[in-house]
Design a protein around this motif. Sequence first.
Motif, PDB file in Angstrom:
ATOM      1  N   GLU A 182      16.741 112.820  20.785  1.00 17.89           N
ATOM      2  CA  GLU A 182      17.373 111.548  21.105  1.00 17.89           C
ATOM      3  C   GLU A 182      16.628 110.382  20.464  1.00 17.89           C
ATOM      4  N   SER A 183      17.386 109.324  20.199  1.00 16.86           N
ATOM      5  CA  SER A 183      16.793 108.085  19.699  1.00 16.86           C
ATOM      6  C   SER A 183      17.572 106.914  20.276  1.00 16.86           C
ATOM      7  N   ARG A 184      16.998 105.746  20.203  1.00 19.72           N
ATOM      8  CA  ARG A 184      17.701 104.551  20.671  1.00 19.72           C
ATOM      9  C   ARG A 184      17.309 103.360  19.816  1.00 19.72           C
ATOM     10  N   VAL A 185      18.221 102.412  19.733  1.00 24.77           N
ATOM     11  CA  VAL A 185      17.987 101.201  18.947  1.00 24.77           C
ATOM     12  C   VAL A 185      17.379 100.135  19.845  1.00 24.77           C
ATOM     13  N   ILE A 186      16.322  99.490  19.335  1.00 24.63           N
ATOM     14  CA  ILE A 186      15.636  98.421  20.060  1.00 24.63           C
ATOM     15  C   ILE A 186      15.579  97.183  19.152  1.00 24.63           C
ATOM     16  N   PRO A 187      15.904  96.001  19.688  1.00 27.90           N
ATOM     17  CA  PRO A 187      16.400  95.745  21.038  1.00 27.90           C
ATOM     18  C   PRO A 187      17.814  96.280  21.229  1.00 27.90           C
ATOM     19  N   ASP A 188      18.123  96.584  22.454  1.00 26.45           N
ATOM     20  CA  ASP A 188      19.397  97.205  22.795  1.00 26.45           C
ATOM     21  C   ASP A 188      20.570  96.315  22.382  1.00 26.45           C
ATOM     22  N   LYS A 189      21.603  96.928  21.818  1.00 31.20           N
ATOM     23  CA  LYS A 189      22.784  96.178  21.405  1.00 31.20           C
ATOM     24  C   LYS A 189      23.471  95.505  22.594  1.00 31.20           C
ATOM     25  N   CYS A 190      23.245  96.037  23.798  1.00 30.90           N
ATOM     26  CA  CYS A 190      23.899  95.485  24.981  1.00 30.90           C
ATOM     27  C   CYS A 190      23.301  94.145  25.407  1.00 30.90           C
ATOM     28  N   ILE A 191      22.091  93.859  24.953  1.00 35.86           N
ATOM     29  CA  ILE A 191      21.456  92.589  25.289  1.00 35.86           C
ATOM     30  C   ILE A 191      22.139  91.474  24.514  1.00 35.86           C
ATOM     31  N   GLU A 192      22.511  90.410  25.199  1.00 40.79           N
ATOM     32  CA  GLU A 192      23.158  89.285  24.524  1.00 40.79           C
ATOM     33  C   GLU A 192      22.281  88.780  23.381  1.00 40.79           C
ATOM     34  N   LEU A 193      22.923  88.489  22.253  1.00 48.14           N
ATOM     35  CA  LEU A 193      22.186  88.088  21.068  1.00 48.14           C
ATOM     36  C   LEU A 193      21.389  86.809  21.287  1.00 48.14           C
ATOM     37  N   GLU A 194      21.905  85.917  22.150  1.00 46.73           N
ATOM     38  CA  GLU A 194      21.188  84.668  22.431  1.00 46.73           C
ATOM     39  C   GLU A 194      19.822  84.915  23.058  1.00 46.73           C
TER      40      GLU A 194
ATOM     41  N   PHE B 297      11.794  82.413  24.257  1.00 47.66           N
ATOM     42  CA  PHE B 297      10.598  82.466  25.108  1.00 47.66           C
ATOM     43  C   PHE B 297      10.909  82.790  26.569  1.00 47.66           C
ATOM     44  N   PRO B 298      11.906  82.126  27.208  1.00 43.78           N
ATOM     45  CA  PRO B 298      12.152  82.457  28.619  1.00 43.78           C
ATOM     46  C   PRO B 298      12.508  83.926  28.825  1.00 43.78           C
ATOM     47  N   TYR B 299      13.280  84.501  27.910  1.00 48.58           N
ATOM     48  CA  TYR B 299      13.624  85.920  28.046  1.00 48.58           C
ATOM     49  C   TYR B 299      12.407  86.806  27.792  1.00 48.58           C
ATOM     50  N   MET B 300      11.577  86.402  26.834  1.00 46.49           N
ATOM     51  CA  MET B 300      10.375  87.184  26.514  1.00 46.49           C
ATOM     52  C   MET B 300       9.386  87.219  27.674  1.00 46.49           C
ATOM     53  N   LEU B 301       9.431  86.235  28.546  1.00 46.63           N
ATOM     54  CA  LEU B 301       8.558  86.251  29.715  1.00 46.63           C
ATOM     55  C   LEU B 301       8.821  87.471  30.585  1.00 46.63           C
ATOM     56  N   ARG B 302      10.057  87.923  30.582  1.00 45.93           N
ATOM     57  CA  ARG B 302      10.439  89.043  31.443  1.00 45.93           C
ATOM     58  C   ARG B 302      10.432  90.368  30.708  1.00 45.93           C
ATOM     59  N   ARG B 303      10.660  90.325  29.381  1.00 46.55           N
ATOM     60  CA  ARG B 303      10.853  91.579  28.661  1.00 46.55           C
ATOM     61  C   ARG B 303      10.606  91.378  27.172  1.00 46.55           C
ATOM     62  N   ASN B 304       9.811  92.255  26.600  1.00 49.39           N
ATOM     63  CA  ASN B 304       9.585  92.191  25.159  1.00 49.39           C
ATOM     64  C   ASN B 304      10.690  92.952  24.429  1.00 49.39           C
ATOM     65  N   VAL B 305      11.323  92.283  23.469  1.00 48.53           N
ATOM     66  CA  VAL B 305      12.386  92.928  22.706  1.00 48.53           C
ATOM     67  C   VAL B 305      11.979  93.138  21.243  1.00 48.53           C
TER      68      VAL B 305
END
Length: 624
Positions: free
Chosen positions: A508-520, A527-535
């Motif tokens: 198995e493999s997966r694409v990071i960052p996930d395509k399901c994450i909004e592009l914005e 920065f605000p999103y990166m506080l919670r999760r590194n993409v």
Amino acid sequence: MCLVEKKITIITPCHNSEKFLADCWLSIKNQTIGIENLVCIFVDDASTDSTWDMILQIEAEAPDSVIALKLEENLRQGGARNAALAYVDTPYVQFLDSDDCLCTNACEILYDYAQKYNADLIQFGQQHSYDSVSIADAYIEESEPVCFNISNVESRKFFLNSNVISYCHSNKFYSAALLQKSGVVFAEKKIFEEPPFVYPQLFYAENILLAKEQLYIVRLHSESTMSKDKVNHFYDLPNVQYELFQFMLQKEDIYPIYRNEINSYFLWSFYILTIMSAYQVKGSLSIEYFNFMQKLCRMIDQDWITNPINYSYGKNAIDIISSMNYDIDSQDKLDAFLQSNIVESMYNEIAGKNRIVPNLLVTRSKGNVLVNETYEQTESSPFVSIILTTYNRASIVTKAINSILNQTYKNFELIIVDDCSSDLTEEVIAQINDSRIVYIKNKRNLGAGGSRNVGIKAAKYDLIAFEDDDDLWHADKLEKQIKLMLECDERVGMVYCEYEKRAYNLQESRVIPDKCIELEFKSGYIFPYMLRRNVIGADTVIIRKKALDKVGLFREDLICFEDWELFLRLSKEYYIILYPEVLLDVNVTSGSVSFKNPEIQLKIIREVQSAYNRDFERFNLVMS
């Protein structure tokens, strides 16, 4: 009077317009579509000069095409237009202020476009003229207009978030059916009357056209409403936007579906634009009204930081919106905030003085590549310092090195930092004959962060990239990312790409960052999103060296998440742009440093996040 066969109604509100009305009428009666195809409604908005007499003369000149209305009370432009809308009995409507003019072929062009494309709404260009105007045909563009066919919720969200429509009323051509369906009216007795009329239509129109022709002539003069009354009517802007939000909130068929879009528009138009107006008109915003704005925005959208559309406005806007959580309890504090660098930067950006390259911060064409043209490399193309760190990977490091040496983009140096390997890594690398390779062997083991820092300090060039020894770049990685970087200005500190991650001994493999994450959340001021999760994967990036000079290098005391910690510092200061395509393969092997103790991981996550306590508070976020 029978209006059934007429094609277009032109609505012109007039208030003390004797100086300009003759030119306005001349531009209407000379329309190439023919005055016989027009209904011209002139509304005297309680004028005190000879405007009404002039309107009566116009009516006498073309009685089959002119309707004269007189208001006893001044309702301003919005109220005058609303009065005229009750008389519309044509398929299409155009508005024309009495001090402005239409190009003589405007109605013919717009009517033909509306018929050809079955358009509900057409936006077109405007010309600006000081005092005197020259009335003539507009230049007809050779290229066809851009057409948005909106058939479902997804396509409407795409359109709403594309920011291609202004909220000006006069540069638009409307189908009467759309006006009736959306139930819109102008705000009355206010100078910011347009948003309640234009904005709701965007949720009902099915065919929207963007025409390039400049068909409307705006006359700029000192007697205009916006020139004279902006100070006295300062609160019209936020009050109109609040009334518009309440109107949209009552649309049970609209608001639940488009909550993010409407809430984001409200924060922008009610909160940000009011603060921008207060920056421009000193002393206009009271502390009482500002505190009301803060409280109202928190009540309506306390989770605003989770709305991806807000990210598309950029860093300055996010800083402004977060001020709704500031403790500003006096007029002096408010005045200081309104003259702060944050507000000034936002004002300059809106004024067009400090813009990021359009469509680079966020492209809402989900899954589409930002840049797909072949990059034409020249001798002046920038060089890149690529830093490959390795430790006891003699058996596989050659593949990683070759994936770099085989890049279609050739202007680079490859700095290989051997983190004190005890196997044959040094001998394997010595067998590779390429003048672009610089080999450095640490005297002691420094770990991933320390080894990358060694490479950064040795780098000769202004762009920095990284690769791990068990990963493989696609041949066009540098080419595509360099082109993207060159299209960004200096406020973009880093670009990165997607990668495909393959787990050890698994198919198995997966694409990071996930395509399901909004592009914005992944591209722009993230920065605000990166506080919670590194993409962002460290191997995916190209960083400006001057950005590293500003924020610092990797922390060498962290045994994991050192890349996330650096990218947090970078994303707080700079825009980070994603190239939304997989450009490398990351292989998690048994010897990979990706394997860490979960308890240690959680401890380091909390340590990293603790440096941003104030940011978690202003964004109303909870730490991990």
